[in-house]
Enzyme design. Structure first.
Site, PDB file in Angstrom:
ATOM      1  N   CYS A 184       0.872  -1.180   0.000  1.00 58.52           N
ATOM      2  CA  CYS A 184       0.000   0.000   0.000  1.00 58.52           C
ATOM      3  C   CYS A 184       0.905   1.224   0.000  1.00 58.52           C
ATOM      4  CB  CYS A 184      -0.928  -0.009   1.206  1.00 58.52           C
ATOM      5  SG  CYS A 184      -1.858  -1.554   1.409  1.00 58.52           S
ATOM      6  N   ALA A 185       1.412   1.594  -1.169  1.00 56.27           N
ATOM      7  CA  ALA A 185       2.583   2.467  -1.253  1.00 56.27           C
ATOM      8  C   ALA A 185       2.279   3.959  -1.234  1.00 56.27           C
ATOM      9  CB  ALA A 185       3.382   2.139  -2.518  1.00 56.27           C
ATOM     10  N   ALA A 186       1.141   4.384  -1.782  1.00 52.68           N
ATOM     11  CA  ALA A 186       0.876   5.829  -1.892  1.00 52.68           C
ATOM     12  C   ALA A 186       0.837   6.469  -0.508  1.00 52.68           C
ATOM     13  CB  ALA A 186      -0.458   6.051  -2.609  1.00 52.68           C
ATOM     14  N   PRO A 187       1.315   7.711  -0.374  1.00 50.94           N
ATOM     15  CA  PRO A 187       1.706   8.647  -1.427  1.00 50.94           C
ATOM     16  C   PRO A 187       3.127   8.469  -1.957  1.00 50.94           C
ATOM     17  CG  PRO A 187       1.860   9.738   0.683  1.00 50.94           C
ATOM     18  CD  PRO A 187       1.293   8.367   0.955  1.00 50.94           C
ATOM     19  N   GLY A 188       3.926   7.567  -1.400  1.00 48.61           N
ATOM     20  CA  GLY A 188       5.208   7.244  -2.009  1.00 48.61           C
ATOM     21  C   GLY A 188       6.450   7.611  -1.228  1.00 48.61           C
ATOM     22  N   SER A 189       6.319   8.207  -0.054  1.00 47.89           N
ATOM     23  CA  SER A 189       7.512   8.607   0.694  1.00 47.89           C
ATOM     24  C   SER A 189       8.319   7.396   1.148  1.00 47.89           C
ATOM     25  CB  SER A 189       7.111   9.465   1.903  1.00 47.89           C
ATOM     26  OG  SER A 189       6.172   8.782   2.713  1.00 47.89           O
ATOM     27  N   CYS A 334      -0.567   3.854  11.129  1.00 43.39           N
ATOM     28  CA  CYS A 334      -0.488   5.126  11.845  1.00 43.39           C
ATOM     29  C   CYS A 334      -1.683   5.257  12.773  1.00 43.39           C
ATOM     30  CB  CYS A 334      -0.401   6.303  10.878  1.00 43.39           C
ATOM     31  SG  CYS A 334      -1.728   6.349   9.655  1.00 43.39           S
TER      32      CYS A 334
END
Length: 854
Positions: A184-189, A334
């Site tokens: 679940c990569a977004a937003p990519g940081s 989070c």
């Protein structure tokens, strides 16, 4: 990049975007007596206080400090790109320039805290400050710091990221040869951070052997992910658009282990998509981000975590099924809710038995203050506390599942004393809840305690190091995952139906495992968990709906999934020589019957194309490839064959050619063999672009080298390359276009005039300034009478600042703050309709040269 034609889908997602709570409608006015003036967000919620006090996530003595910190704005944090050629310069500038100047401002004003490196992040690459946006514009020193952050972030030298969000990738222990999946990569940081780690550990001037596959469910968020990672300029990244819990395993239908005549090429190619490391930063209620998203205060309720619990388990189990034996997976959220954190980890451990263990990482990152995971908690549903699933059964809470509780026990209505629970332990009849049992008082409920080592999980709380809240668990796959054990019902009244479903799944999974080669056991893990996960999703939906008429429909769906497993077993596992034993003939006949039912549908799915996403095709036009290699004199040692891809079916109208690493090439090969199961939205590094101007089309080579791809191919270029003095290099950056006779170095001007018409590369002669590990080079266009840069205004500005700072440092031994100006706001990196400035430069150069010739 790919996916630009899916505008309709994107517009649909924009309509479903999150409410903008910061912007009031125009109809609202403070002068209206019926509409009071806007007030700041309330930073309190009685339900929040009650819930987390009862969960005891912090001690009663710390509660006030915990809440006080949650109500304060979150400090800004950013990370220096470790792979940037200016990494050391930026780190030195922060320590010797901004840190000291902002410290002076703090002493004078008394209300500012200077920036400081995060003590737990390696090599002082992560920094934190407490400045708000208003403070950044308060005085000249802070404004200069703000402009510095904006410029370096846009270039890709800095990534702005919440401090606790940087933690999970550090515990993955990523190496340069690893295949990494960010589910679940977004937003990519975090994806950007993983790429940094892979590149930073690799050899200089060589692409890493590993790669990162970044996935996200939402198309709009995938676009944000692509934008973030594009600054990395990497050939080792694939971005996909799939549901995390159903991410395709891409198992090749050919069993290369059978037969001795298999070619070396096939033996070396991958037959299934498995990963050395998996990051599962799953969707969550997000109450750990209250400091940066204060609107969560008014929306928060105790049931938010309950609704995500099953999805989080499915995503995590899918990640484990795609993980290699010996690999490591990090599960993170989070959220502070134990139902989303420890309860999910506990259920993972129960389902996987001894094949997965929770790793104790207390000795890693010793300066990071973390707290152990909880071993006991309660579940709250509709205002009622439920210490165990037994109590949920008594109160008929159909939306609550056993895995939410510490023990995970499913107190089913069993008929004998020797039956087993889902974790394999015996269940006594007297422990089973009978239908006529009633609940006397909530106070009489017995609280459960988990016997799993959940204290090895990590909880980061805000008031320990002035951060957000975060949860991290590190899992190690010790052996292949077991077959899914029998599971009893999670809802009274549907016991027999669901038991049969799980029994069928278990039997089917056992049959598949018995027929698999040792080399494909990971494939068995992946197949079993994929179908079991889908079945459990259907079962959990049945529990939530609690409708008897749904049972038959859900049963047929799961039966269909079981049939698909049988079909996959036929496709993946070739029959050994001599055929199958006679005793299995009836089972084989059943499988063929199931295959006939679902084969047509499955075939159509494989052959169909992903709508709204441009195709990924290997570029094999030898005429164009040879012209590029000849024009630029590209050394034969540079791996070209099979490494070029395009997103356009028509080879005659290809505008961009992308370069992929060996690892990405292998994954693309596998994806083609399995019918393009991966929905790829972005892949590769833009290496070559077709010239659009009239003069560009008349050049010997119709493709120019892209700025993003230049660092990769630079060591292999032998033609169309020149080395400029610092003075001439700076003049090119400043004036963008210079006639050959106007260069300071006349010899350089003559060499530039002798180049062929078209793209060329200008490299800074490093013996005139402080040496660097990577050469500083820019792409230029050699016209009839001048040399013009093909670099964005922002890149030019940043390079000018870096060169000025370096030469000043070499001259005086210290950084000169006045030499580090800010970007001229009149300069923009794009023109009308988003056309890159470098294209405008080519057009401007053409007009200038035409006028000069006339």
């Amino acid at each position: 990049m790919g996916g630009r034609r899916g505008s309709r889908t994107q517009r649909k997602h924009f309509k479903q975007s999150r409410e903008n709570v910061w912007k009031r409608p125009k109809t609202e006015s403070s002068s209206d007596p019926n509409n009071p003036a806007w007030q700041p967000f309330a930073t309190q919620n009685p339900s929040f206080d009650e819930y987390y006090k009862e969960q005891r996530i912090v001690s009663p003595e710390e509660w006030d400090a915990f809440m006080e910190m949650l109500r304060k704005p979150l400090p800004a944090a950013f990370r220096i790109n470790a792979t940037s050629q200016f990494c050391e310069d930026i780190r030195s500038q922060l320590a010797n320039d901004f840190m000291k100047s902002l410290q002076a401002e703090a002493i004078e004003g008394g209300d500012l805290e200077p920036i400081k490196p995060l003590p737990w992040y390696p090599d002082n690459l992560a920094w934190q400050s407490n400045f708000s946006r208003m403070q950044l514009r308060k005085n000249q020193t802070l404004e200069r710091f703000h402009e510095f952050l904006k410029l370096e972030t846009e270039i890709g030298n800095i990534s702005r990221q919440e401090a606790v969000s940087m933690v999970p990738p550090l515990f993955l222990d990523v190496r340069p040869d690893h295949f990494v999946l960010d589910v679940c990569a977004a937003p990519g940081s975090k994806t950007f951070q993983l790429l940094e780690i892979i590149y930073h550990s690799a050899k200089e001037r060589f692409l890493p052997d590993g790669m990162v596959l970044a996935n996200d469910l939402d198309v709009q968020r995938c676009n944000l992910l692509i934008h973030q990672t594009k600054r990395m300029c990497t050939a080792n990244l694939i971005v996909t658009n799939h549901e995390g819990q159903h991410f395709p395993g891409c198992r090749s239908h050919k069993n290369f282990s059978n037969g001795s005549e298999t070619t070396n090429n096939l033996e070396q190619s991958i037959t299934q998509l498995l990963f050395d490391r998996v990051l599962c930063d799953v969707p969550c209620s997000g109450d750990g981000t209250l400091r940066k998203a204060p609107d969560i205060w008014r929306k928060w309720n105790g049931g938010m975590g309950n609704g995500l619990h099953c999805l989080q388990i499915h995503i995590a189990m899918r990640g484990l099924s795609l993980l290699k034996v010996g690999g490591r997976m990090v599960y993170s959220t989070c959220s502070m809710n134990p139902v989303e954190n420890e309860a999910v980890v506990a259920e993972i451990l129960r389902r996987c038995g001894g094949s997965v263990e929770l790793v104790d990482v207390s000795n890693e990152l010793p300066q990071l203050i973390r707290r152990p995971g909880l071993t006991k908690w309660k579940v709250r549903d509709k205002g009622v506390w439920l210490p165990s699933y037994k109590d949920a059964r008594k109160l008929q809470r159909n939306g609550i599942v056993p895995s939410m509780f510490p023990s995970g026990k499913n107190y089913a209505d069993l008929t004998n004393n020797n039956q087993k629970s889902e974790n394999g332990e015996s269940v006594n009849a007297e422990d089973v809840v009978q239908p006529d049992d009633t609940i006397s008082s909530i106070d009489d409920l017995e609280e459960e305690v988990s016997d799993l080592p959940l204290q090895r999980c990590m909880r980061i709380v805000p008031h320990d190091q002035n951060t957000g809240a975060f949860f991290i668990a590190v899992l190690h796959k010790v052996s292949h995952l077991p077959a899914i054990p029998d599971k009893s019902a999670t809802s009274q009244g549907k016991l027999s139906t669901r038991s049969e479903l799980y029994e069928n799944l278990s039997d089917q999974a056992t049959e598949e495992i018995n027929g698999l080669e040792v080399s494909s056991v990971d494939g068995a893990d992946e197949k079993i968990l994929e179908v079991a996960s889908k079945a459990e999703e259907n079962i959990s939906e049945m529990a939530l709906e609690a409708a008897d008429e749904k049972i038959s429909e859900e049963t047929s769906e799961v039966d269909e999934k079981i049939s698909e497993v049988a079909l996959e077993a036929d496709l993946v596992d070739d029959e050994p020589a001599g055929g199958a034993p006679e005793s299995n003939s009836s089972e084989a006949a059943d499988k063929k019957t199931d295959s006939a039912k679902t084969g047509e549908k499955r075939k159509l799915q494989i052959q169909s194309k992903w709508k709204g996403v441009d195709p990924v095709l290997f570029f094999q036009d030898e005429t164009i490839i040879n012209s590029i290699k000849t024009f630029y004199g590209i050394d034969e040692s540079f791996p070209f064959t099979g490494h070029l891809v395009t997103r356009n079916k028509d080879a005659n109208h290809v505008k961009r050619i992308y370069y992929v690493s060996k690892s990405v090439k292998d994954v693309l090969d596998l994806n083609f063999r399995v019918g393009q199961q991966l929905k790829i939205t972005s892949v590769g590094l833009k290496m070559f672009e077709r010239q659009s101007s009239r003069e560009g089309s008349s050049a010997p080579c119709s493709f120019r080298i892209s700025s993003e791809g230049l660092p990769v191919i630079l060591p292999y270029i032998t033609k169309q390359i020149l080395y400029a003095s610092p003075a001439d290099f700076k003049h090119l950056l400043q004036y963008k276009s210079i006639k050959f006779a106007d260069f300071v170095d006349a010899d350089f001007g003559q060499k530039a005039a002798d180049l062929m018409l078209g793209c060329c590369v200008i490299v800074l002669r490093e013996d005139h300034i402080q040496a660097d590990a990577l050469a500083i080079a820019i792409g230029c266009w050699k016209g009839r009478s001048s040399l013009s840069v093909m670099v964005t205004a922002m890149d030019c500005q940043e390079l000018l600042e870096r060169l000025s700072a370096r030469m000043e440092t070499e001259k005086n031994g210290t950084l000169a703050p006045e030499s580090l100006g800010v970007l001229d706001k009149k300069q923009d990196m794009s023109g009308e309709n988003g056309t890159p400035l470098e294209d405008h430069n080519v057009e401007a150069m053409k007009i200038q040269d035409t006028n000069a010739s006339e």
